[in-house]
Design a protein around this motif. Structure first.
Motif, PDB file in Angstrom:
ATOM      1  N   SER A 223       0.592  -1.264   0.095  1.00  0.00           N
ATOM      2  CA  SER A 223       0.121   0.056   0.042  1.00  0.00           C
ATOM      3  C   SER A 223       0.857   1.303   0.170  1.00  0.00           C
ATOM      4  O   SER A 223       0.294   2.450  -0.322  1.00  0.00           O
ATOM      5  N   VAL A 224       2.140   1.055   0.122  1.00  0.00           N
ATOM      6  CA  VAL A 224       3.109   2.112   0.174  1.00  0.00           C
ATOM      7  C   VAL A 224       2.846   3.182  -0.876  1.00  0.00           C
ATOM      8  O   VAL A 224       3.092   4.369  -0.910  1.00  0.00           O
ATOM      9  N   PRO A 225       3.143   2.574  -2.258  1.00  0.00           N
ATOM     10  CA  PRO A 225       2.922   3.527  -3.529  1.00  0.00           C
ATOM     11  C   PRO A 225       1.602   4.371  -3.499  1.00  0.00           C
ATOM     12  O   PRO A 225       1.791   5.123  -4.259  1.00  0.00           O
ATOM     13  N   ARG A 226       0.811   4.134  -2.877  1.00  0.00           N
ATOM     14  CA  ARG A 226      -0.497   4.976  -2.614  1.00  0.00           C
ATOM     15  C   ARG A 226      -0.484   6.136  -1.874  1.00  0.00           C
ATOM     16  O   ARG A 226      -1.140   6.987  -1.789  1.00  0.00           O
TER      17      ARG A 226
ATOM     18  N   ALA B 181      10.605   1.160  -0.266  1.00  0.00           N
ATOM     19  CA  ALA B 181       9.253   1.331  -1.067  1.00  0.00           C
ATOM     20  C   ALA B 181       8.867   2.453  -1.558  1.00  0.00           C
ATOM     21  O   ALA B 181       8.558   2.814  -2.862  1.00  0.00           O
ATOM     22  N   ALA B 182       8.838   3.560  -0.693  1.00  0.00           N
ATOM     23  CA  ALA B 182       8.775   5.023  -0.939  1.00  0.00           C
ATOM     24  C   ALA B 182       9.649   5.621  -2.168  1.00  0.00           C
ATOM     25  O   ALA B 182       9.341   6.247  -3.088  1.00  0.00           O
ATOM     26  N   GLU B 183      11.039   5.238  -1.548  1.00  0.00           N
ATOM     27  CA  GLU B 183      12.035   5.852  -2.564  1.00  0.00           C
ATOM     28  C   GLU B 183      11.641   5.152  -3.926  1.00  0.00           C
ATOM     29  O   GLU B 183      12.109   5.988  -5.076  1.00  0.00           O
ATOM     30  N   GLN B 184      11.799   3.975  -4.106  1.00  0.00           N
ATOM     31  CA  GLN B 184      11.459   3.243  -5.467  1.00  0.00           C
ATOM     32  C   GLN B 184      10.200   3.824  -6.086  1.00  0.00           C
ATOM     33  O   GLN B 184      10.332   3.899  -7.511  1.00  0.00           O
ATOM     34  N   ASN B 185       9.307   4.353  -5.659  1.00  0.00           N
ATOM     35  CA  ASN B 185       7.901   5.130  -6.163  1.00  0.00           C
ATOM     36  C   ASN B 185       8.236   6.444  -6.110  1.00  0.00           C
ATOM     37  O   ASN B 185       7.210   7.180  -6.285  1.00  0.00           O
ATOM     38  N   LYS B 186       9.281   7.082  -5.727  1.00  0.00           N
ATOM     39  CA  LYS B 186       9.573   8.521  -5.784  1.00  0.00           C
ATOM     40  C   LYS B 186       8.447   9.041  -4.865  1.00  0.00           C
ATOM     41  O   LYS B 186       7.915  10.493  -5.271  1.00  0.00           O
ATOM     42  N   ILE B 187       8.181   8.753  -3.708  1.00  0.00           N
ATOM     43  CA  ILE B 187       7.390   9.230  -2.547  1.00  0.00           C
ATOM     44  C   ILE B 187       8.350  10.025  -1.794  1.00  0.00           C
ATOM     45  O   ILE B 187       9.313   9.419  -1.029  1.00  0.00           O
TER      46      ILE B 187
ATOM     47  N   ARG C 270      -1.570   9.079   3.310  1.00  0.00           N
ATOM     48  CA  ARG C 270      -2.169   9.370   2.007  1.00  0.00           C
ATOM     49  C   ARG C 270      -2.955  10.537   2.517  1.00  0.00           C
ATOM     50  O   ARG C 270      -3.845  10.386   3.037  1.00  0.00           O
TER      51      ARG C 270
END
Length: 361
Positions: free
Chosen positions: A261-264, A306-312, A280
């Motif tokens: 759910s982190v990419p959201r 996961a946040a860094e991979q999805n540029k969050i 979110r």
């Protein structure tokens, strides 16, 4: 010998599950003497209320049948059938109430001891019931000796009671030799009622003792060893190792869903490596930021990865990250006391032209 040692090892009282299973299987404490008392009580009621009236109704029919046997036509089979029908109906009118009363008293004796239960297992074929070895042990075992002692006590009690009643009625019996024969049935009925009443009184003591013994023996047979109690606890509660493994698998699945759910998320607030909370914020979905993931130590690092991979954006704020971790739950909006600091971070991110991990002091 093995049975004796096994019984001695059963020192613990039966659990509620053990008792409940025994009752469901039809293993209930029953006093056989209660049925005998119910039968004697039924006979006493019959003697007091039914015998006299029944005999009076039946006497005219039998009298006419015996005194005038040639008064009934028996030339054909239909005549014989009619005669048997009349006599049979009169006999049924006399016998049916007696049988019903005895059945009702017997059923009441059973119901008063235990609540009615449907135990199909009791009527299934069991080889041990016809086994000579099992039968021999039942007859000459401890229970067989107890039954023999009860039978001897019943025989002695009934004999003594009958002797006393007959001895007290001896003079009246001699007087009957000089009285009208019509009065003999009433005298015999009176003596029989006294005998049955005395037997009922004597049987009450035996039934009380037998009921107490039956329940004591039943509880003793249901006793359990300490190992049996442990095994039953494991069966009812589950093996601790298996339960721990299931809990571990459930936590792993929950963590995987949370990481997914982190990419959201809109941003992640972290305490460099110890805590991480993914939030979110979408005005159309919730009035306040929603917690989509949170974790500590290894889970926190996975959330940041996961946040860094999805540029969050990952915002490091030690105090806010620790406070949010302790105060919020996943899939819940943040409490009102965190609105202001989180709103400042969101405003800060929205004001940046190129969002990237920042450190807010």
């Amino acid at each position: 010998m093995a049975e004796s040692s096994d019984q001695e090892s059963k020192t613990e009282e039966p659990t509620e599950k053990k008792v409940r299973d025994a009752l469901e299987q039809g293993n209930i404490p029953v006093s056989r003497e209660a049925s005998m008392l119910a039968t004697m009580a039924a006979l006493m009621v019959i003697q007091a209320f039914l015998i006299g009236q029944g005999v009076q109704r039946l006497t005219p029919t039998l009298k006419s049948f015996i005194d005038e046997p040639d008064g009934f036509p028996l030339s054909t089979s239909a005549d014989a059938q009619n005669l048997l029908t009349v006599v049979g109906l009169e006999a049924l009118r006399f016998l049916v109430p007696l049988v019903v009363i005895i059945a009702v008293f017997g059923l009441a004796a059973s119901l008063l001891q235990n609540a009615p239960r449907l135990a199909l297992q009791r009527i299934l074929p069991d080889v041990s019931r016809i086994s000579p070895t099992s039968g021999w042990s039942r007859i000459f075992g401890a229970q067989g000796l107890v039954e023999f002692a009860k039978s001897m006590f019943k025989l002695a009690s009934v004999s003594i009671v009958v002797c006393f009643v007959l001895r007290s009625s001896e003079a009246r019996a001699f007087e009957a030799m000089y009285t009208d024969p019509v009065a003999l049935p009433e005298m015999i009925l009176t003596i029989a009622m006294r005998i049955v009443s005395a037997i009922c009184i004597a049987t009450i003591v035996l039934v009380a003792i037998d009921l107490a013994w039956a329940r004591f023996r039943w509880r003793r047979e249901l006793r359990m060893t300490k190992q049996e109690i442990k095994d039953e606890h494991k069966q009812s509660e589950g093996d601790p190792l298996i339960k721990a493994r299931l809990r571990s698998l459930a936590r792993d699945r929950s963590r995987q869903r949370m990481i997914a759910s982190v990419p959201r998320a809109t941003l992640v607030i972290a305490n460099p490596t110890h805590f991480a909370i993914a939030l979110r914020y979408n005005r159309d979905e919730n009035p306040a930021p929603l917690v989509v993931a949170k974790g500590m130590d290894v889970i926190a690092l996975k959330i940041r990865e996961a946040a860094e991979q999805n540029k969050i954006p990952v915002i490091e704020n030690k105090a806010l990250a620790r406070a949010l971790y302790e105060a919020v739950q996943v899939d819940q909006v943040i409490p009102a006391e965190f609105f202001r600091p989180v709103a400042e971070i969101i405003y800060f991110l929205q004001s940046k032209q190129t969002p990237r991990p920042e450190k807010v002091q």
